[in-house]
Structures are given as structure tokens and as C-alpha cells.
Design a protein around this motif. Structure first.
Motif, PDB file in Angstrom:
ATOM      1  N   VAL A  30       0.879  -1.172   0.000  1.00 15.12           N
ATOM      2  CA  VAL A  30       0.000   0.000   0.000  1.00 15.12           C
ATOM      3  C   VAL A  30       0.910   1.213   0.000  1.00 15.12           C
ATOM      4  O   VAL A  30       1.833   1.306   0.809  1.00 15.12           O
ATOM      5  CB  VAL A  30      -0.907   0.028   1.256  1.00 15.12           C
ATOM      6  CG1 VAL A  30      -1.722   1.299   1.290  1.00 15.12           C
ATOM      7  CG2 VAL A  30      -1.800  -1.188   1.302  1.00 15.12           C
ATOM      8  N   ASP A  31       0.676   2.150  -0.917  1.00 13.92           N
ATOM      9  CA  ASP A  31       1.467   3.374  -0.983  1.00 13.92           C
ATOM     10  C   ASP A  31       0.540   4.562  -0.779  1.00 13.92           C
ATOM     11  O   ASP A  31      -0.207   4.940  -1.684  1.00 13.92           O
ATOM     12  CB  ASP A  31       2.191   3.478  -2.321  1.00 13.92           C
ATOM     13  CG  ASP A  31       3.185   4.621  -2.377  1.00 13.92           C
ATOM     14  OD1 ASP A  31       3.033   5.608  -1.618  1.00 13.92           O
ATOM     15  OD2 ASP A  31       4.127   4.543  -3.193  1.00 13.92           O
ATOM     16  N   ALA A  32       0.584   5.149   0.415  1.00 16.81           N
ATOM     17  CA  ALA A  32      -0.291   6.276   0.742  1.00 16.81           C
ATOM     18  C   ALA A  32       0.070   7.520  -0.060  1.00 16.81           C
ATOM     19  O   ALA A  32      -0.804   8.322  -0.389  1.00 16.81           O
ATOM     20  CB  ALA A  32      -0.215   6.581   2.241  1.00 16.81           C
ATOM     21  N   ASP A  33       1.356   7.693  -0.389  1.00 18.31           N
ATOM     22  CA  ASP A  33       1.789   8.881  -1.136  1.00 18.31           C
ATOM     23  C   ASP A  33       1.194   8.927  -2.537  1.00 18.31           C
ATOM     24  O   ASP A  33       0.818   9.990  -3.024  1.00 18.31           O
ATOM     25  CB  ASP A  33       3.313   8.938  -1.229  1.00 18.31           C
ATOM     26  CG  ASP A  33       3.964   9.162   0.135  1.00 18.31           C
ATOM     27  OD1 ASP A  33       3.310   9.733   1.034  1.00 18.31           O
ATOM     28  OD2 ASP A  33       5.129   8.744   0.302  1.00 18.31           O
ATOM     29  N   THR A  34       1.120   7.763  -3.195  1.00 22.01           N
ATOM     30  CA  THR A  34       0.578   7.727  -4.558  1.00 22.01           C
ATOM     31  C   THR A  34      -0.857   7.209  -4.592  1.00 22.01           C
ATOM     32  O   THR A  34      -1.438   7.090  -5.670  1.00 22.01           O
ATOM     33  CB  THR A  34       1.447   6.835  -5.468  1.00 22.01           C
ATOM     34  OG1 THR A  34       1.474   5.510  -4.919  1.00 22.01           O
ATOM     35  CG2 THR A  34       2.860   7.383  -5.594  1.00 22.01           C
ATOM     36  N   ALA A  35      -1.410   6.892  -3.402  1.00 20.33           N
ATOM     37  CA  ALA A  35      -2.790   6.378  -3.277  1.00 20.33           C
ATOM     38  C   ALA A  35      -2.995   5.147  -4.156  1.00 20.33           C
ATOM     39  O   ALA A  35      -3.925   5.063  -4.941  1.00 20.33           O
ATOM     40  CB  ALA A  35      -3.809   7.457  -3.597  1.00 20.33           C
ATOM     41  N   THR A  36      -2.078   4.174  -3.997  1.00 16.31           N
ATOM     42  CA  THR A  36      -2.178   2.947  -4.767  1.00 16.31           C
ATOM     43  C   THR A  36      -2.130   1.718  -3.867  1.00 16.31           C
ATOM     44  O   THR A  36      -1.564   1.753  -2.777  1.00 16.31           O
ATOM     45  CB  THR A  36      -1.049   2.822  -5.811  1.00 16.31           C
ATOM     46  OG1 THR A  36       0.211   2.859  -5.150  1.00 16.31           O
ATOM     47  CG2 THR A  36      -1.131   3.910  -6.857  1.00 16.31           C
ATOM     48  N   THR A  46      -5.244   2.432  -8.457  1.00 18.75           N
ATOM     49  CA  THR A  46      -5.199   3.783  -7.919  1.00 18.75           C
ATOM     50  C   THR A  46      -6.529   4.054  -7.241  1.00 18.75           C
ATOM     51  O   THR A  46      -7.590   3.795  -7.810  1.00 18.75           O
ATOM     52  CB  THR A  46      -4.979   4.813  -9.046  1.00 18.75           C
ATOM     53  OG1 THR A  46      -3.785   4.467  -9.741  1.00 18.75           O
ATOM     54  CG2 THR A  46      -4.877   6.215  -8.495  1.00 18.75           C
ATOM     55  N   LEU A  47      -6.480   4.586  -6.025  1.00 18.99           N
ATOM     56  CA  LEU A  47      -7.704   4.832  -5.272  1.00 18.99           C
ATOM     57  C   LEU A  47      -8.429   6.064  -5.799  1.00 18.99           C
ATOM     58  O   LEU A  47      -7.822   7.113  -5.992  1.00 18.99           O
ATOM     59  CB  LEU A  47      -7.370   5.034  -3.789  1.00 18.99           C
ATOM     60  CG  LEU A  47      -6.598   3.895  -3.135  1.00 18.99           C
ATOM     61  CD1 LEU A  47      -6.261   4.253  -1.700  1.00 18.99           C
ATOM     62  CD2 LEU A  47      -7.396   2.607  -3.197  1.00 18.99           C
ATOM     63  N   GLU A  49     -10.960   9.248  -5.540  1.00 18.69           N
ATOM     64  CA  GLU A  49     -11.102  10.256  -4.497  1.00 18.69           C
ATOM     65  C   GLU A  49     -12.141   9.812  -3.464  1.00 18.69           C
ATOM     66  O   GLU A  49     -13.217   9.340  -3.824  1.00 18.69           O
ATOM     67  CB  GLU A  49     -11.530  11.586  -5.117  1.00 18.69           C
ATOM     68  CG  GLU A  49     -11.486  12.731  -4.144  1.00 18.69           C
ATOM     69  CD  GLU A  49     -11.773  14.060  -4.819  1.00 18.69           C
ATOM     70  OE1 GLU A  49     -12.400  14.896  -4.170  1.00 18.69           O
ATOM     71  OE2 GLU A  49     -11.375  14.243  -5.983  1.00 18.69           O
ATOM     72  N   VAL A  52     -11.022   5.268   1.384  1.00 20.28           N
ATOM     73  CA  VAL A  52     -10.167   5.204   2.568  1.00 20.28           C
ATOM     74  C   VAL A  52      -9.771   3.752   2.817  1.00 20.28           C
ATOM     75  O   VAL A  52     -10.610   2.854   2.743  1.00 20.28           O
ATOM     76  CB  VAL A  52     -10.910   5.755   3.805  1.00 20.28           C
ATOM     77  CG1 VAL A  52     -10.054   5.642   5.048  1.00 20.28           C
ATOM     78  CG2 VAL A  52     -11.350   7.189   3.567  1.00 20.28           C
ATOM     79  N   GLU A  72      -8.861   2.287 -11.613  1.00 20.56           N
ATOM     80  CA  GLU A  72      -9.311   3.187 -10.559  1.00 20.56           C
ATOM     81  C   GLU A  72     -10.222   2.430  -9.595  1.00 20.56           C
ATOM     82  O   GLU A  72     -11.330   2.031  -9.950  1.00 20.56           O
ATOM     83  CB  GLU A  72     -10.063   4.390 -11.137  1.00 20.56           C
ATOM     84  CG  GLU A  72     -10.513   5.342 -10.053  1.00 20.56           C
ATOM     85  CD  GLU A  72     -11.274   6.524 -10.594  1.00 20.56           C
ATOM     86  OE1 GLU A  72     -10.847   7.648 -10.317  1.00 20.56           O
ATOM     87  OE2 GLU A  72     -12.287   6.327 -11.291  1.00 20.56           O
TER      88      GLU A  72
END
Length: 80
Positions: A30-36, A46-47, A49, A52, A72
Motif C-alpha cells: 500500500v502506498d499512501a503517497d501515490t494512493a495505490t 489507484t484509489l 477520491e 479510505v 481506478e
């Protein structure tokens, strides 16, 4: 007029469902910086908008709902 509104709403619901894909897998990263979220299968989502990831981490089995034809993720939830 009420019938037309009901038909339009029902059609919109069916269309949004028709264009959604679903996959189940184990989270690799899980990469919070890139929301992936990357699954062990190699797929990366990719998460969208507003999505959570509460309690989702590497090793968690998840269900990912995504917009068909894209990566997405509109929902990521842990599978019990």
C-alpha cells in the motif's frame, strides 16, 4: 413525471453497475503517497477520491471494486 424520474434513476443505477469490475486478492503493498494498492498478482489500483484504506495492509485479503477498463478502485474492503 414520477415514472420518468424513477426510470431515469433505475437506468443510471444499472449503467453504473454494468461498468464496474471486481477482483479479490492479497495486498502486496500500500502506498499512501501515490494512493495505490498493489496485489500479489501484480495488479496495481489507484484509489478514487474519497476511498479510505482503513485496516488494509500487506498480507490482507481484499475485494477491489474498480471502474471497468481502468485501474481506478472505487472500493477496497477486507475479506473475512
Amino acid at each position: 413525471m414520477k415514472k420518468i424520474a424513477a426510470i431515469v434513476l433505475a437506468s443510471a443505477a444499472m449503467i453504473s453497475t454494468a461498468f464496474a469490475g471486481e477482483i479479490q486478492g492479497v495486498v502486496k503493498a500500500v502506498d499512501a503517497d501515490t494512493a495505490t494498492v498493489e496485489l500479489e498478482s501484480g495488479e496495481v489500483f489507484t484509489l478514487a477520491e474519497g476511498v479510505v484504506l482503513q485496516g488494509i495492509e500487506a498480507g490482507t485479503t481484499v475485494k477491489v471494486v474498480f471502474t471497468d477498463g481502468t485501474t481506478e478502485a472505487t472500493e477496497v474492503s477486507a475479506v473475512q
